[in-house]
Design a protein around this motif. Structure first.
Motif, PDB file in Angstrom:
ATOM      1  N   ALA A 222       0.834  -1.193   0.000  1.00 59.88           N
ATOM      2  CA  ALA A 222       0.000   0.000   0.000  1.00 59.88           C
ATOM      3  C   ALA A 222       0.875   1.251   0.000  1.00 59.88           C
ATOM      4  CB  ALA A 222      -0.905  -0.012   1.230  1.00 59.88           C
ATOM      5  N   MET A 223       0.378   2.289  -0.637  1.00 57.40           N
ATOM      6  CA  MET A 223       1.068   3.572  -0.660  1.00 57.40           C
ATOM      7  C   MET A 223       1.199   4.112   0.761  1.00 57.40           C
ATOM      8  SD  MET A 223       2.211   5.807  -3.026  1.00 57.40           S
ATOM      9  CE  MET A 223       1.184   5.651  -4.484  1.00 57.40           C
ATOM     10  N   LEU A 224       2.348   4.730   1.051  1.00 57.87           N
ATOM     11  CA  LEU A 224       2.532   5.401   2.327  1.00 57.87           C
ATOM     12  C   LEU A 224       1.839   6.751   2.263  1.00 57.87           C
ATOM     13  CD1 LEU A 224       4.784   3.206   2.419  1.00 57.87           C
ATOM     14  CD2 LEU A 224       6.232   4.869   3.580  1.00 57.87           C
ATOM     15  N   LEU A 225       0.948   7.029   3.235  1.00 51.97           N
ATOM     16  CA  LEU A 225       0.182   8.265   3.259  1.00 51.97           C
ATOM     17  C   LEU A 225       0.361   8.963   4.606  1.00 51.97           C
ATOM     18  CD1 LEU A 225      -3.175   6.942   1.767  1.00 51.97           C
ATOM     19  CD2 LEU A 225      -1.355   8.114   0.537  1.00 51.97           C
ATOM     20  N   ILE A 226       0.714  10.245   4.556  1.00 53.09           N
ATOM     21  CA  ILE A 226       0.848  11.067   5.752  1.00 53.09           C
ATOM     22  C   ILE A 226      -0.022  12.309   5.570  1.00 53.09           C
ATOM     23  CG2 ILE A 226       2.390  12.495   7.156  1.00 53.09           C
ATOM     24  CD1 ILE A 226       3.098   9.703   7.635  1.00 53.09           C
ATOM     25  N   ALA A 227      -0.855  12.628   6.571  1.00 51.58           N
ATOM     26  CA  ALA A 227      -1.668  13.841   6.543  1.00 51.58           C
ATOM     27  C   ALA A 227      -0.954  14.928   7.349  1.00 51.58           C
ATOM     28  CB  ALA A 227      -3.046  13.566   7.131  1.00 51.58           C
ATOM     29  N   VAL A 228      -0.750  16.098   6.716  1.00 52.25           N
ATOM     30  CA  VAL A 228      -0.040  17.213   7.344  1.00 52.25           C
ATOM     31  C   VAL A 228      -0.973  18.419   7.366  1.00 52.25           C
ATOM     32  CG1 VAL A 228       1.975  18.733   7.227  1.00 52.25           C
ATOM     33  CG2 VAL A 228       2.175  16.331   6.535  1.00 52.25           C
ATOM     34  N   ASP A 229      -1.143  19.059   8.534  1.00 50.77           N
ATOM     35  CA  ASP A 229      -2.071  20.184   8.633  1.00 50.77           C
ATOM     36  C   ASP A 229      -1.397  21.498   8.236  1.00 50.77           C
ATOM     37  OD1 ASP A 229      -0.534  21.036  10.776  1.00 50.77           O
ATOM     38  OD2 ASP A 229      -2.063  20.632  12.302  1.00 50.77           O
ATOM     39  N   LYS A 230      -2.135  22.608   8.360  1.00 55.54           N
ATOM     40  CA  LYS A 230      -1.632  23.913   7.931  1.00 55.54           C
ATOM     41  C   LYS A 230      -0.441  24.377   8.741  1.00 55.54           C
ATOM     42  CE  LYS A 230      -5.144  26.268  10.746  1.00 55.54           C
ATOM     43  NZ  LYS A 230      -4.207  26.691  11.808  1.00 55.54           N
ATOM     44  N   ASP A 231      -0.245  23.809   9.912  1.00 52.38           N
ATOM     45  CA  ASP A 231       0.907  24.158  10.740  1.00 52.38           C
ATOM     46  C   ASP A 231       2.083  23.217  10.526  1.00 52.38           C
ATOM     47  OD1 ASP A 231      -0.446  26.320  12.037  1.00 52.38           O
ATOM     48  OD2 ASP A 231      -1.532  24.832  13.247  1.00 52.38           O
ATOM     49  N   ASP A 232       2.010  22.413   9.460  1.00 47.71           N
ATOM     50  CA  ASP A 232       3.048  21.434   9.136  1.00 47.71           C
ATOM     51  C   ASP A 232       3.244  20.396  10.230  1.00 47.71           C
ATOM     52  OD1 ASP A 232       3.717  22.013   6.527  1.00 47.71           O
ATOM     53  OD2 ASP A 232       5.134  23.579   7.089  1.00 47.71           O
ATOM     54  N   LEU A 233       2.137  20.039  10.876  1.00 50.88           N
ATOM     55  CA  LEU A 233       2.158  18.939  11.837  1.00 50.88           C
ATOM     56  C   LEU A 233       1.585  17.696  11.172  1.00 50.88           C
ATOM     57  CD1 LEU A 233       0.848  20.616  15.137  1.00 50.88           C
ATOM     58  CD2 LEU A 233       3.220  20.093  14.520  1.00 50.88           C
ATOM     59  N   ALA A 234       2.273  16.589  11.331  1.00 48.81           N
ATOM     60  CA  ALA A 234       1.754  15.310  10.844  1.00 48.81           C
ATOM     61  C   ALA A 234       0.661  14.862  11.800  1.00 48.81           C
ATOM     62  CB  ALA A 234       2.867  14.276  10.768  1.00 48.81           C
ATOM     63  N   ILE A 235      -0.575  14.787  11.303  1.00 42.52           N
ATOM     64  CA  ILE A 235      -1.718  14.473  12.162  1.00 42.52           C
ATOM     65  C   ILE A 235      -2.348  13.122  11.838  1.00 42.52           C
ATOM     66  CG2 ILE A 235      -2.278  16.884  12.645  1.00 42.52           C
ATOM     67  CD1 ILE A 235      -4.430  16.685  10.445  1.00 42.52           C
ATOM     68  N   GLY A 236      -1.898  12.490  10.779  1.00 41.36           N
ATOM     69  CA  GLY A 236      -2.446  11.189  10.413  1.00 41.36           C
ATOM     70  C   GLY A 236      -1.463  10.395   9.575  1.00 41.36           C
ATOM     71  N   ALA A 237      -1.555   9.089   9.676  1.00 38.11           N
ATOM     72  CA  ALA A 237      -0.693   8.201   8.883  1.00 38.11           C
ATOM     73  C   ALA A 237      -1.422   6.886   8.679  1.00 38.11           C
ATOM     74  CB  ALA A 237       0.644   7.972   9.585  1.00 38.11           C
ATOM     75  N   ASN A 238      -1.378   6.373   7.453  1.00 38.55           N
ATOM     76  CA  ASN A 238      -2.012   5.080   7.234  1.00 38.55           C
ATOM     77  C   ASN A 238      -1.143   3.960   7.786  1.00 38.55           C
ATOM     78  OD1 ASN A 238       0.008   4.929   5.285  1.00 38.55           O
ATOM     79  ND2 ASN A 238      -1.345   4.184   3.662  1.00 38.55           N
ATOM     80  N   ARG A 239      -1.647   2.754   7.727  1.00 39.08           N
ATOM     81  CA  ARG A 239      -0.952   1.622   8.351  1.00 39.08           C
ATOM     82  C   ARG A 239       0.448   1.433   7.777  1.00 39.08           C
ATOM     83  NH1 ARG A 239      -0.882  -4.153   7.402  1.00 39.08           N
ATOM     84  NH2 ARG A 239      -0.690  -5.330   9.371  1.00 39.08           N
ATOM     85  N   ALA A 240       0.574   1.559   6.458  1.00 39.99           N
ATOM     86  CA  ALA A 240       1.887   1.366   5.840  1.00 39.99           C
ATOM     87  C   ALA A 240       2.885   2.412   6.318  1.00 39.99           C
ATOM     88  CB  ALA A 240       1.747   1.425   4.318  1.00 39.99           C
ATOM     89  N   ALA A 241       2.438   3.665   6.429  1.00 41.47           N
ATOM     90  CA  ALA A 241       3.334   4.728   6.894  1.00 41.47           C
ATOM     91  C   ALA A 241       3.668   4.561   8.375  1.00 41.47           C
ATOM     92  CB  ALA A 241       2.696   6.095   6.655  1.00 41.47           C
ATOM     93  N   ARG A 242       2.707   4.135   9.163  1.00 42.45           N
ATOM     94  CA  ARG A 242       2.963   3.897  10.589  1.00 42.45           C
ATOM     95  C   ARG A 242       4.062   2.855  10.762  1.00 42.45           C
ATOM     96  NH1 ARG A 242      -1.776   5.011  14.289  1.00 42.45           N
ATOM     97  NH2 ARG A 242      -3.171   6.392  13.127  1.00 42.45           N
TER      98      ARG A 242
END
Length: 323
Positions: A222-242
């Motif tokens: 699976a693709m590695l996915l990281i969610a980054v908010d407007k403050d450049d904080l990583a707030i989410g990651a899918n299982r592969a990225a974790r």
């Protein structure tokens, strides 16, 4: 009476506590842990309409995201007489795609909305074993636990939620005798569709965030996915990225500076290189049309321009179009 009945073969393979194959281990779980008899299968348990409605309501957002992929997968496999099923993490069928001509056949097998195909209820089967083992499986005909299910071939893949927990299973089942040669191709398509649903739901779960993607080595995972908010904080990651970054295995991600994951701001990281390459490929396929590239990537044009600027992809008036 056949010399080697299916139920006798299952019972014999399940006797050893040190079952050497995954299939034998699943058969043993079915007999020892769940107390099932391969020869004495009860009818498939089905939820009441109210119970099914409650299950669907609990996953309403996820189901809405999954439906387009279910439709697309069904269009690919329906010529082979297959049924497409989406279950929850307990093995309850929430959605089905099947032709009207084949609906009665699959209903007779118990493959229909509200049916319980957990391993605890049905023993070794595509849906239940996929969920228990958290991996892609194909259970072909006499690999099933119950003798009454040996006319089925089932190709399944797990779907992981944004919190790293298993949220669903995607299943394609066939009751035809001539589909074995297609099982590998169908299984590959099931896995791809499951990853697409997983990625789409991840994006939908972080609507205001920038989604950074990277392809893991090998390209089959699976693709590695990281969610980054407007403050450049990583707030989410899918299982592969974790797993790749050693983050929390399950549950809500503790917000942390994206730079802590990706390296120094003045240094191109693997994620950034992968994202930059993906944008350049999309622009090339769109022949420089930024709007078309943005649509292909599933982002707004303004978002794409921001990503291009951040990654140092300069707009070339001679090649890129704003239309």
């Amino acid at each position: 009476m056949p010399e080697h009945r299916h139920e006798d073969r299952v019972a014999k393979a399940s006797q050893s506590p040190g079952a050497v194959t995954r299939l034998a281990a699943s058969w043993r779980r079915s007999m020892v842990k769940h107390g099932l008899d391969p020869a004495g299968a009860p009818s498939v348990r089905r939820l009441t309409p109210r119970e099914l409605a409650e299950r669907r309501e609990a996953l309403d957002g996820f189901i809405n995201v999954a439906r387009p992929q279910l439709d697309q997968l069904f269009q690919l496999v329906c010529p082979t007489g297959c049924s497409v099923l989406l279950t929850d993490a307990s093995g309850i069928v929430l959605e089905q795609r099947v032709t009207e001509a084949d609906a009665g056949v699959f209903r007779g097998w118990g493959l229909c909305n509200g049916a319980d195909w957990s391993e605890a209820a049905e023993g070794t089967n595509g849906i239940g074993t996929c969920i228990i083992e958290g991996r892609q499986v194909t259970i072909h005909r006499d690999e099933h636990f119950y003798a009454r299910n040996t006319g089925l071939s089932c190709m399944d893949a797990p779907i992981w939620g944004p919190d790293g927990r298993l949220i669903a299973a995607l299943d394609v089942s066939s009751a035809r005798t001539d589909t074995e040669r297609w099982n590998g191709l169908i299984a590959a398509q099931v896995a791809q569709s499951a990853r697409q649903i997983e990625a789409a739901f991840f994006r939908a779960s972080f609507p205001g965030a920038r989604i950074i993607t990277a392809q893991p080595p090998g390209g089959d995972e699976a693709m590695l996915l990281i969610a980054v908010d407007k403050d450049d904080l990583a707030i989410g990651a899918n299982r592969a990225a974790r797993r790749a970054f050693g983050l929390e295995k399950e549950g809500q991600l503790r917000p942390r500076p994206a730079s802590d994951l990706f390296g120094r701001e003045d240094e191109a990281t693997g994620f950034e290189k992968a994202e930059r390459a993906a944008l350049i490929r999309a622009l090339a396929r769109a022949e420089g049309n930024v709007s078309a590239a943005a649509r292909a990537l599933g982002v707004g044009r303004a978002t794409l321009y921001r990503r291009m600027s951040r990654l140092g992809i300069s707009e070339n008036p001679g090649r890129l179009s704003r239309s």
